[in-house]
Design an enzyme around this catalytic site. Structure first.
Site, PDB file in Angstrom:
ATOM      1  N   GLU A 133       0.827  -1.194   0.000  1.00  0.00           N
ATOM      2  CA  GLU A 133       0.000   0.000   0.000  1.00  0.00           C
ATOM      3  C   GLU A 133       0.859   1.241   0.000  1.00  0.00           C
ATOM      4  O   GLU A 133       1.976   1.248   0.517  1.00  0.00           O
ATOM      5  CB  GLU A 133      -0.874   0.093   1.260  1.00  0.00           C
ATOM      6  CG  GLU A 133      -1.928  -0.946   1.388  1.00  0.00           C
ATOM      7  CD  GLU A 133      -1.433  -2.157   2.133  1.00  0.00           C
ATOM      8  OE1 GLU A 133      -0.205  -2.271   2.345  1.00  0.00           O
ATOM      9  OE2 GLU A 133      -2.267  -2.984   2.511  1.00  0.00           O
ATOM     10  N   CYS A 143       2.653   8.460   2.206  1.00  0.00           N
ATOM     11  CA  CYS A 143       3.158   7.507   3.190  1.00  0.00           C
ATOM     12  C   CYS A 143       3.558   6.260   2.411  1.00  0.00           C
ATOM     13  O   CYS A 143       2.710   5.569   1.853  1.00  0.00           O
ATOM     14  CB  CYS A 143       2.040   7.207   4.192  1.00  0.00           C
ATOM     15  SG  CYS A 143       2.439   5.901   5.341  1.00  0.00           S
ATOM     16  N   CYS A 187       6.795  -7.256   7.155  1.00  0.00           N
ATOM     17  CA  CYS A 187       7.793  -6.722   8.085  1.00  0.00           C
ATOM     18  C   CYS A 187       8.168  -7.814   9.067  1.00  0.00           C
ATOM     19  O   CYS A 187       7.299  -8.559   9.536  1.00  0.00           O
ATOM     20  CB  CYS A 187       7.220  -5.523   8.839  1.00  0.00           C
ATOM     21  SG  CYS A 187       8.397  -4.784   9.993  1.00  0.00           S
ATOM     22  N   CYS A 232       5.583  -6.291  15.571  1.00  0.00           N
ATOM     23  CA  CYS A 232       4.976  -5.616  16.728  1.00  0.00           C
ATOM     24  C   CYS A 232       3.562  -6.157  16.914  1.00  0.00           C
ATOM     25  O   CYS A 232       2.857  -6.415  15.934  1.00  0.00           O
ATOM     26  CB  CYS A 232       4.934  -4.112  16.489  1.00  0.00           C
ATOM     27  SG  CYS A 232       6.552  -3.421  16.116  1.00  0.00           S
TER      28      CYS A 232
HETATM   29 FE1  SF4 Z   1       7.041  -3.467  11.320  1.00  0.00          FE
HETATM   30 FE2  SF4 Z   1       6.428  -2.869  13.851  1.00  0.00          FE
HETATM   31 FE3  SF4 Z   1       6.617  -0.903  12.002  1.00  0.00          FE
HETATM   32 FE4  SF4 Z   1       4.563  -2.694  11.925  1.00  0.00          FE
HETATM   33  S1  SF4 Z   1       4.980  -1.161  13.523  1.00  0.00           S
HETATM   34  S2  SF4 Z   1       5.778  -1.990  10.205  1.00  0.00           S
HETATM   35  S3  SF4 Z   1       5.606  -4.600  12.645  1.00  0.00           S
HETATM   36  S4  SF4 Z   1       8.260  -2.249  12.742  1.00  0.00           S
END
Ligand code: SF4
Ligand code: SAH
Length: 342
Positions: free
Chosen positions: A90, A105, A112, A116
């Site tokens: 996105e 953005c 990732c 998290c």
């Molecule tokens: Fe990666 Fe954490 Fe950022 Fe989400 S918030 S993109 S899991 S580093």
């Protein structure tokens, strides 16, 4: 086929050299790609029809597709882009009150690895890095589709930019030189990958670094972000100090507010203490719901209370406006799929 998007001025000159055309043509193509954002070679109307036909035999503007486009009631636009290998990310365009300011953005990775607990992207795991061309293509897509010129870029889409640093740095250089977006209008957000933060400090980066801190102490941060077990808050504190001393730049501290977890008065006090000697602005991000977790957004009242406690500690504090939540374009809601029924 050559893809014109993503080529630098000197790469375009090589192309025009090969076609036996003057280097001025390369300059014209460069303007059409980065500043006027055309969709096709035919729109490059100051090139002769003959030269355009020649160019079309060996080149196209872009090989990236808009798979889905969604427009939020607040004007935010979310695009799901598809690269030639079928992977999707996105990219989001936000217009704030001041219409002259258009912020893109962008994503830096597909998925990732940081994982998290509050983030939809993290749930997907890591798929692959984006190349710098794929990163800048996101801004080009926005410009081509809207006919508008992007003025600010934040690396806050999918992915951890500092785990794809070479491509992110090259993309930033191109935003700066080819798109003519000032370094100070670029922001990189990181979950706190310390060695790369130090590297950015040593490079004397003039763009803004934003740190996703999200917690006032080690135990809470560990619950939210597994990366805390590798790069903990004590080490982060040293890195923040080093960064500010080296670059002279103020850091942005992002702090996700989750009801009853890190939005208490006690949390605010600990956070103020932690940031006491760090030159920073604080950006509070009320939690945006994503699927499958129990976190809740705090009430506006407690958001404002937290804000004022931090202000009393002498910091400049902003609350991030929620943009595009109705189309799952808000922070943490990007997951690289076509939305299905939830
Ligand atoms: Fe990666 Fe954490 Fe950022 Fe989400 S918030 S993109 S899991 S580093
Ligand atoms: N990986 C980088 C940049 C992308 S995320 C980073 O983590 O900093 C951009 C911001 O959105 C980060 O501060 C992230 O913590 C925040 N975010 C993630 N999930 C969120 C959610 N569900 N609600 C609000 N913000 C979220």
């Amino acid at each position: 086929m050559k893809i014109l998007s993503g080529l630098t001025q000197s790469e375009l000159e090589q192309l025009t050299d090969n076609l036996g055309a003057s280097r001025f043509r390369a300059r014209q193509i460069h303007n059409w790609i980065y500043l006027k954002s055309v969709k096709s070679i035919d729109e490059m109307t100051d090139l002769s029809v003959k030269f355009r036909d020649e160019l079309k035999k060996s080149a196209v503007v872009s090989d990236t597709k808009i798979k889905v486009k969604q427009v939020s009631s607040d004007g935010t636009i979310k695009y799901l882009l598809e690269y030639p290998d079928g992977e999707c990310v996105e990219t989001v365009l936000m217009r704030f009150d001041n219409r002259a300011n258009l912020t893109a953005c962008v994503s830096s990775q597909v998925g990732c690895a940081v994982n998290c607990t509050f983030c939809a992207t993290g749930k997907r795991g890591f798929i692959r890095n984006l190349t710098y061309k794929e990163i800048i293509e996101q801004v080009l897509t926005i410009q081509r589709d809207t006919g508008l010129k992007v003025t600010n870029v934040v690396f806050m889409g999918q992915g951890e930019p500092l785990l794809n640093l070479d491509n992110v740095l090259k993309a930033m250089e191109m935003f700066n030189e080819d798109f003519q977006i000032g370094a100070r209008r670029l922001t990189v957000s990181t979950s706190g990958i310390i060695p790369q933060m130090i590297k950015l400090a040593d490079l004397d980066m003039q763009s803004t670094l934003a740190l996703s801190l999200h917690a006032p102490n080690h135990d809470i941060r560990l619950k939210l972000m597994p990366v805390e077990s590798k790069y903990n808050m004590d080490e982060l504190h040293k890195a923040l100090k080093y960064y500010v001393d080296k670059t002279g730049r103020r850091i942005t501290i992002e702090y996700l507010l989750i009801k009853d977890l890190n939005d208490t008065i006690d949390s605010a006090k600990q956070l103020a203490q932690y940031l006491k000697d760090i030159k920073c602005n604080i950006n509070l991000i009320p939690y945006n719901p994503t699927e499958k977790n129990d976190y809740k957004r705090p009430s506006n009242n407690s958001i404002m209370k937290f804000k004022s406690l931090m202000e009393h500690s002498g910091k400049k504090v902003t609350v991030r406006l929620e943009r595009g939540a109705d189309i799952d374009a808000a922070c943490g809601q990007l997951r690289g799929k076509v939305d299905t029924v939830k």
